[in-house]
Motif scaffolding. Structure first.
Motif, PDB file in Angstrom:
ATOM      1  N   GLY A   1       0.806  -1.208   0.000  1.00  0.00           N
ATOM      2  CA  GLY A   1       0.000   0.000   0.000  1.00  0.00           C
ATOM      3  C   GLY A   1       0.838   1.257   0.000  1.00  0.00           C
ATOM      4  N   THR A   2       0.150   2.375   0.177  1.00  0.00           N
ATOM      5  CA  THR A   2       0.797   3.676   0.281  1.00  0.00           C
ATOM      6  C   THR A   2       0.283   4.390   1.526  1.00  0.00           C
ATOM      7  N   GLU A   3       1.070   5.322   2.015  1.00  0.00           N
ATOM      8  CA  GLU A   3       0.707   6.186   3.140  1.00  0.00           C
ATOM      9  C   GLU A   3       0.979   7.616   2.716  1.00  0.00           C
ATOM     10  N   GLU A   4      -0.019   8.491   2.876  1.00  0.00           N
ATOM     11  CA  GLU A   4       0.050   9.845   2.353  1.00  0.00           C
ATOM     12  C   GLU A   4       0.866  10.790   3.227  1.00  0.00           C
ATOM     13  N   THR A   5       0.828  10.649   4.553  1.00  0.00           N
ATOM     14  CA  THR A   5       1.217  11.750   5.439  1.00  0.00           C
ATOM     15  C   THR A   5       2.483  11.508   6.256  1.00  0.00           C
ATOM     16  N   THR A   6       3.025  12.621   6.765  1.00  0.00           N
ATOM     17  CA  THR A   6       4.107  12.553   7.759  1.00  0.00           C
ATOM     18  C   THR A   6       3.620  11.837   9.008  1.00  0.00           C
ATOM     19  N   SER A   7       2.418  12.188   9.473  1.00  0.00           N
ATOM     20  CA  SER A   7       1.882  11.578  10.692  1.00  0.00           C
ATOM     21  C   SER A   7       1.768  10.069  10.544  1.00  0.00           C
ATOM     22  N   GLY A   8       1.276   9.606   9.404  1.00  0.00           N
ATOM     23  CA  GLY A   8       1.167   8.173   9.167  1.00  0.00           C
ATOM     24  C   GLY A   8       2.521   7.507   9.055  1.00  0.00           C
ATOM     25  N   GLY A   9       3.477   8.175   8.407  1.00  0.00           N
ATOM     26  CA  GLY A   9       4.831   7.635   8.334  1.00  0.00           C
ATOM     27  C   GLY A   9       5.448   7.467   9.704  1.00  0.00           C
ATOM     28  N   LEU A  10       5.197   8.435  10.590  1.00  0.00           N
ATOM     29  CA  LEU A  10       5.707   8.332  11.962  1.00  0.00           C
ATOM     30  C   LEU A  10       5.087   7.140  12.678  1.00  0.00           C
ATOM     31  N   ARG A  11       3.794   6.919  12.496  1.00  0.00           N
ATOM     32  CA  ARG A  11       3.135   5.757  13.122  1.00  0.00           C
ATOM     33  C   ARG A  11       3.720   4.447  12.608  1.00  0.00           C
ATOM     34  N   LEU A  12       3.939   4.365  11.314  1.00  0.00           N
ATOM     35  CA  LEU A  12       4.483   3.142  10.725  1.00  0.00           C
ATOM     36  C   LEU A  12       5.870   2.824  11.260  1.00  0.00           C
ATOM     37  N   ARG A  13       6.648   3.872  11.530  1.00  0.00           N
ATOM     38  CA  ARG A  13       8.034   3.677  11.958  1.00  0.00           C
ATOM     39  C   ARG A  13       8.196   3.674  13.472  1.00  0.00           C
ATOM     40  N   ASP A  14       7.107   3.903  14.181  1.00  0.00           N
ATOM     41  CA  ASP A  14       7.159   3.935  15.645  1.00  0.00           C
ATOM     42  C   ASP A  14       6.177   2.914  16.209  1.00  0.00           C
ATOM     43  N   GLU A  15       4.916   3.295  16.333  1.00  0.00           N
ATOM     44  CA  GLU A  15       3.886   2.420  16.900  1.00  0.00           C
ATOM     45  C   GLU A  15       3.781   1.075  16.178  1.00  0.00           C
ATOM     46  N   LEU A  16       3.915   1.077  14.836  1.00  0.00           N
ATOM     47  CA  LEU A  16       3.692  -0.138  14.045  1.00  0.00           C
ATOM     48  C   LEU A  16       4.986  -0.767  13.537  1.00  0.00           C
ATOM     49  N   GLU A  17       6.121  -0.312  14.008  1.00  0.00           N
ATOM     50  CA  GLU A  17       7.408  -0.839  13.556  1.00  0.00           C
ATOM     51  C   GLU A  17       7.475  -2.350  13.777  1.00  0.00           C
ATOM     52  N   GLY A  18       7.836  -3.091  12.721  1.00  0.00           N
ATOM     53  CA  GLY A  18       7.977  -4.539  12.808  1.00  0.00           C
ATOM     54  C   GLY A  18       6.673  -5.304  12.742  1.00  0.00           C
ATOM     55  N   ARG A  19       5.543  -4.602  12.653  1.00  0.00           N
ATOM     56  CA  ARG A  19       4.238  -5.263  12.651  1.00  0.00           C
ATOM     57  C   ARG A  19       3.559  -5.238  11.286  1.00  0.00           C
ATOM     58  N   ILE A  20       4.220  -4.650  10.299  1.00  0.00           N
ATOM     59  CA  ILE A  20       3.642  -4.533   8.958  1.00  0.00           C
ATOM     60  C   ILE A  20       4.441  -5.440   8.017  1.00  0.00           C
ATOM     61  N   PRO A  21       3.895  -6.594   7.632  1.00  0.00           N
ATOM     62  CA  PRO A  21       4.649  -7.544   6.817  1.00  0.00           C
ATOM     63  C   PRO A  21       4.613  -7.253   5.320  1.00  0.00           C
ATOM     64  N   PHE A  22       3.954  -6.190   4.914  1.00  0.00           N
ATOM     65  CA  PHE A  22       3.839  -5.840   3.504  1.00  0.00           C
ATOM     66  C   PHE A  22       4.457  -4.459   3.268  1.00  0.00           C
ATOM     67  N   PRO A  23       4.848  -4.148   2.029  1.00  0.00           N
ATOM     68  CA  PRO A  23       5.466  -2.841   1.763  1.00  0.00           C
ATOM     69  C   PRO A  23       4.459  -1.698   1.798  1.00  0.00           C
TER      70      PRO A  23
END
Length: 389
Positions: free
Chosen positions: A135-157
């Motif tokens: 998928g894609t992520e539009e925002t800075t806020s979402g990028g921060l969540r992906l790299r912090d709260e969700l780090e290591g929990r997203i098995p897809f790009p």
């Protein structure tokens, strides 16, 4: 055709006619059908420019299920998209709980490609996994969540569109800068020249806001916790200080950090009487509105986007759009310029095409837009700009 659908169709027709980059891509996708057999689940502001993006993806064969973001959904656009056979959830007046239910409804449709804004869909996929290509992520806020709260929990790009330098320049600095300043003037009817503004955050969006305010005669100070960005702001000629330093100086405070808890009770206890508080970050958490209401002695809704909050010692502040992204959640929302969103949504389209057709070239988790996509879009944008000289 209902009046709501007719209004949405007319607005989308105007927007579509001014987005030549997506027009070319829509024709290419209609021929190549990169999304045939895929369901794209979207959580993104539902406004006319987004409708043109969804038309482009649908032309490529995508089955689409979508919802907007809290407070920014435009009902005529929802009606138009539904008339085109798309499954679309949400209304402008949805509560936050209903918004979360809308996002859950998109997830329940089990899309295999995500078009996310704030990582809301990614968070649901991490909590209750289903097969997802990417998928894609539009925002800075979402990028921060992906790299912090969700780090290591997203098995897809997940391609973070906001990591693109092309988007940062064209959409974040210039388009957000322009739309935030224009929205401030339209919502408040206040003059910018000579007024004292404090911009919290000097990333691409914050720097754009600061520059556009100064270009119109505003006196601008910047609050930035990153030393290098603070140095950049100082070298760009802005006053740089802390919120403590500037609380009594500023007349208007605009948050643009992507982080929660920027304006807190400690700030509310010091801020100048009559100050205007506004947020242009994705999540409505940069101004701690709950703390402000708990501290206040009363509130008066002056119109649908302006609220007077009285403070215990006789001071008051003005809160814009309940602390939400006011250039999209405020009165008569327009958002970013057509040209910038033509560029930004072309980034979305080609990134999603890469996810659908070549996921093996990507790695799991958050990552920037592939360089070849950035450069191809830059070439197309330059050609489009040259055509109008």
């Amino acid at each position: 055709m209902s009046d709501l659908v007719s209004r949405g169709a007319a607005r989308v027709e105007w927007i579509r006619s001014r987005m030549p980059l997506l027009a070319r891509t829509r024709a290419e996708f209609a021929a190549s059908r990169p999304f045939a057999g895929h369901r794209i689940g979207m959580s993104l502001h539902l406004e006319p420019k987004t409708a043109v993006l969804l038309e482009t993806l649908a032309a490529g064969g995508a089955d689409i299920v979508a919802t907007g973001n809290h407070g920014s959904t435009q009902d005529d656009i929802v009606a138009f998209l539904r008339s085109q056979g798309m499954e679309v959830h949400g209304t402008r007046d949805d509560s936050l709980d209903q918004h979360h239910a809308n996002v859950a409804a998109v997830a329940a449709a089990r899309p295999d490609i995500l078009l996310d804004n704030g990582a809301d869909l990614a968070a649901l996929a991490a909590a209750d996994p289903w097969p997802i290509v990417g998928g894609t992520e539009e925002t800075t806020s979402g990028g921060l969540r992906l790299r912090d709260e969700l780090e290591g929990r997203i098995p897809f790009p997940v391609i973070v569109i906001n990591d693109s330098r092309l988007k940062a320049i064209g959409e974040n600095r210039h388009a957000v800068g322009q739309s935030v300043v224009e929205s401030f003037m339209r919502i408040t009817n206040l003059m910018i020249p000579g007024r004292r503004f404090v911009v919290a955050g000097y990333g691409w969006c914050g720097s754009g806001v600061a520059h556009y305010l100064r270009a119109l005669g505003g006196k601008v100070a910047v609050v930035e916790v990153d030393e290098l960005k603070a140095f950049e702001a100082a070298m760009d000629g802005f006053r740089v200080g802390s919120l403590d330093d500037l609380a009594e100086w500023g007349e208007v405070f605009i948050t643009a950090t992507g982080h929660p808890g920027v304006l807190t009770e400690a700030f509310f206890r010091r801020v100048a009487d009559g100050a205007v508080l506004a947020n242009c970050g994705h999540f409505p958490w940069e101004i701690d509105v709950a703390a402000l209401r708990a501290y206040s002695s009363g509130a008066t809704q002056l119109d649908d986007a302006i609220e007077r909050i009285d403070l215990p010692d006789g001071r008051h502040v003005i809160l814009i759009a309940d602390g939400r992204m006011f250039n999209l959640a405020g009165r008569e929302p327009k958002g970013n310029s057509l040209e910038s969103m033509d560029l930004g949504f072309l980034l979305q389209s080609l990134s999603l095409e890469r996810v659908a057709t070549d996921p093996g070239s990507l790695v799991p988790g958050a990552q920037p837009v592939p360089d070849d996509i950035d450069r191809e879009i830059a070439r197309r944008m330059l050609a489009a700009m040259a055509a109008h000289r």
